[in-house]
Every structure is written in structure tokens, then in C-alpha cells.
Design a protein around this motif. Structure first.
Motif, PDB file in Angstrom:
ATOM      1  N   LEU A  60      -5.136  15.779 -29.446  1.00 38.09           N
ATOM      2  CA  LEU A  60      -4.003  16.514 -29.998  1.00 38.09           C
ATOM      3  C   LEU A  60      -2.775  15.605 -30.132  1.00 38.09           C
ATOM      4  O   LEU A  60      -2.112  15.604 -31.175  1.00 38.09           O
ATOM      5  CB  LEU A  60      -3.679  17.722 -29.123  1.00 38.09           C
ATOM      6  CG  LEU A  60      -2.472  18.544 -29.539  1.00 38.09           C
ATOM      7  CD1 LEU A  60      -2.762  19.269 -30.846  1.00 38.09           C
ATOM      8  CD2 LEU A  60      -2.105  19.545 -28.460  1.00 38.09           C
ATOM      9  N   MET A  61      -2.492  14.843 -29.097  1.00 38.02           N
ATOM     10  CA  MET A  61      -1.309  13.974 -29.137  1.00 38.02           C
ATOM     11  C   MET A  61      -1.477  12.827 -30.130  1.00 38.02           C
ATOM     12  O   MET A  61      -0.513  12.415 -30.778  1.00 38.02           O
ATOM     13  CB  MET A  61      -0.991  13.457 -27.736  1.00 38.02           C
ATOM     14  CG  MET A  61      -0.587  14.549 -26.761  1.00 38.02           C
ATOM     15  SD  MET A  61       0.713  15.649 -27.345  1.00 38.02           S
ATOM     16  CE  MET A  61       2.115  14.565 -27.264  1.00 38.02           C
ATOM     17  N   LEU A  62      -2.692  12.305 -30.277  1.00 39.49           N
ATOM     18  CA  LEU A  62      -2.924  11.259 -31.278  1.00 39.49           C
ATOM     19  C   LEU A  62      -2.748  11.817 -32.695  1.00 39.49           C
ATOM     20  O   LEU A  62      -2.171  11.142 -33.561  1.00 39.49           O
ATOM     21  CB  LEU A  62      -4.317  10.652 -31.106  1.00 39.49           C
ATOM     22  CG  LEU A  62      -4.496   9.753 -29.881  1.00 39.49           C
ATOM     23  CD1 LEU A  62      -5.953   9.334 -29.742  1.00 39.49           C
ATOM     24  CD2 LEU A  62      -3.592   8.535 -29.955  1.00 39.49           C
ATOM     25  N   LEU A  63      -3.235  13.030 -32.927  1.00 38.35           N
ATOM     26  CA  LEU A  63      -3.033  13.662 -34.238  1.00 38.35           C
ATOM     27  C   LEU A  63      -1.552  13.915 -34.505  1.00 38.35           C
ATOM     28  O   LEU A  63      -1.063  13.699 -35.611  1.00 38.35           O
ATOM     29  CB  LEU A  63      -3.821  14.970 -34.325  1.00 38.35           C
ATOM     30  CG  LEU A  63      -5.341  14.834 -34.415  1.00 38.35           C
ATOM     31  CD1 LEU A  63      -6.006  16.209 -34.326  1.00 38.35           C
ATOM     32  CD2 LEU A  63      -5.738  14.125 -35.694  1.00 38.35           C
ATOM     33  N   TRP A  64      -0.853  14.371 -33.479  1.00 36.49           N
ATOM     34  CA  TRP A  64       0.594  14.594 -33.608  1.00 36.49           C
ATOM     35  C   TRP A  64       1.292  13.284 -33.951  1.00 36.49           C
ATOM     36  O   TRP A  64       2.156  13.238 -34.823  1.00 36.49           O
ATOM     37  CB  TRP A  64       1.149  15.175 -32.314  1.00 36.49           C
ATOM     38  CG  TRP A  64       2.592  15.577 -32.396  1.00 36.49           C
ATOM     39  CD1 TRP A  64       3.659  14.801 -32.118  1.00 36.49           C
ATOM     40  CD2 TRP A  64       3.100  16.844 -32.793  1.00 36.49           C
ATOM     41  NE1 TRP A  64       4.812  15.506 -32.301  1.00 36.49           N
ATOM     42  CE2 TRP A  64       4.500  16.775 -32.714  1.00 36.49           C
ATOM     43  CE3 TRP A  64       2.510  18.028 -33.191  1.00 36.49           C
ATOM     44  CZ2 TRP A  64       5.330  17.834 -33.036  1.00 36.49           C
ATOM     45  CZ3 TRP A  64       3.339  19.094 -33.497  1.00 36.49           C
ATOM     46  CH2 TRP A  64       4.727  18.994 -33.418  1.00 36.49           C
ATOM     47  N   GLY A  65       0.919  12.215 -33.264  1.00 38.64           N
ATOM     48  CA  GLY A  65       1.515  10.900 -33.548  1.00 38.64           C
ATOM     49  C   GLY A  65       1.175  10.411 -34.938  1.00 38.64           C
ATOM     50  O   GLY A  65       1.999   9.762 -35.600  1.00 38.64           O
ATOM     51  N   GLY A  81       9.336  13.138 -32.826  1.00 43.66           N
ATOM     52  CA  GLY A  81       9.215  12.118 -31.785  1.00 43.66           C
ATOM     53  C   GLY A  81       9.564  12.659 -30.413  1.00 43.66           C
ATOM     54  O   GLY A  81       8.869  12.394 -29.432  1.00 43.66           O
ATOM     55  N   VAL A  82      10.630  13.427 -30.338  1.00 44.43           N
ATOM     56  CA  VAL A  82      11.040  14.020 -29.065  1.00 44.43           C
ATOM     57  C   VAL A  82       9.968  14.989 -28.567  1.00 44.43           C
ATOM     58  O   VAL A  82       9.610  14.989 -27.381  1.00 44.43           O
ATOM     59  CB  VAL A  82      12.411  14.718 -29.196  1.00 44.43           C
ATOM     60  CG1 VAL A  82      12.717  15.567 -27.979  1.00 44.43           C
ATOM     61  CG2 VAL A  82      13.508  13.690 -29.420  1.00 44.43           C
ATOM     62  N   LEU A  83       9.431  15.809 -29.467  1.00 47.69           N
ATOM     63  CA  LEU A  83       8.374  16.747 -29.079  1.00 47.69           C
ATOM     64  C   LEU A  83       7.110  16.003 -28.650  1.00 47.69           C
ATOM     65  O   LEU A  83       6.407  16.438 -27.744  1.00 47.69           O
ATOM     66  CB  LEU A  83       8.066  17.712 -30.221  1.00 47.69           C
ATOM     67  CG  LEU A  83       9.163  18.723 -30.548  1.00 47.69           C
ATOM     68  CD1 LEU A  83       8.782  19.528 -31.782  1.00 47.69           C
ATOM     69  CD2 LEU A  83       9.444  19.617 -29.372  1.00 47.69           C
TER      70      LEU A  83
END
Length: 130
Positions: A60-65, A81-83
């Protein structure tokens, strides 16, 4: 006896030093075997939850990034970026909350002999008897 054995970190059979009838010894051994079986199964399921949680969270975090490149510059990118950083920071507390409110009660119901153990969500390696 299960609670006492758990608090001391020993098996149920280790609490008894006196020799009794073979029937008595079989009951103690049977209770200890059931406890060890339930602890082992609970530890496996807990470990599987932790691995699944960690894998899903990282994906999830890699997709968000990866979405950073699709967002136009300015405030929107800064907010994303903050989220993203905030998401990494809440990973540990969120996992503890899920374990406390969802996973642990289900495992307690499934493996009742482990419900009051202090070490119920810890993985122990068996020691060899010398």
C-alpha cells in the motif's frame, strides 16, 4: 495450572514433582500436550497475521509513493508526502490496535487454553532437555 505454568514459563508437567499413578501422569501429560499444541497453532496464526499485515502495508505504501509522479506539483504533492510519512508512522500503533481488538479475541476463542497466557502472542523456541 495453565495460568501458573504460563506465568512461570514452564510446562504443566513441570509443576508436579511427586510421583502419582500412571493415570494421574497421563492426565498431566495430556493437558500439557494440549496446551503446547494450542500455543503452537496460535503462534503460527499470529505470525501469519503479522506477515500478511506487513506485506499489505508495504505494498500500500509503495503504491502511495508511486502516485507522487501522477500528482501535479504544489500543495497536493506536499499533502501526499505528509500523508505518506504519516502512514509509515502509524504502522506500529495500527497493528497493535488490530491485534488487541480483532486478532487476539478471535485467537482466544479458537484456542481457549492460551487465552490467559502472558506469552500467547510470542514465539518460543523449544529447548533441548540435557
Amino acid at each position: 495450572m495453565n495460568l501458573v505454568a504460563g506465568a512461570l514459563g514452564v510446562g504443566i508437567k513441570d509443576l508436579y514433582d511427586v510421583e502419582k499413578s500412571s493415570d494421574y501422569e497421563e492426565k498431566i501429560a495430556s493437558a500439557d500436550q494440549k496446551l503446547q499444541y494450542q500455543l503452537g497453532m496460535r503462534h503460527n496464526e499470529y505470525k501469519n497475521f503479522k506477515q500478511l499485515y506487513g506485506t499489505c502495508y508495504i505494498i500500500l505504501m509503495l503504491l502511495w509513493g508511486a502516485l507522487f509522479g501522477l500528482v501535479p506539483g504544489g500543495v497536493a504533492r506536499w499533502v501526499m508526502g505528509v500523508l505518506w510519512v504519516g502512514g509509515w508512522m502509524i504502522m506500529g500503533p495500527l497493528q497493535k490496535y488490530i491485534v488487541l481488538k480483532k486478532v487476539s479475541p478471535k485467537l482466544d476463542a479458537k484456542y481457549p487454553m492460551t487465552a490467559n497466557r502472558l506469552d500467547k502472542n510470542e514465539i518460543h523456541k523449544k529447548e533441548n532437555d540435557d
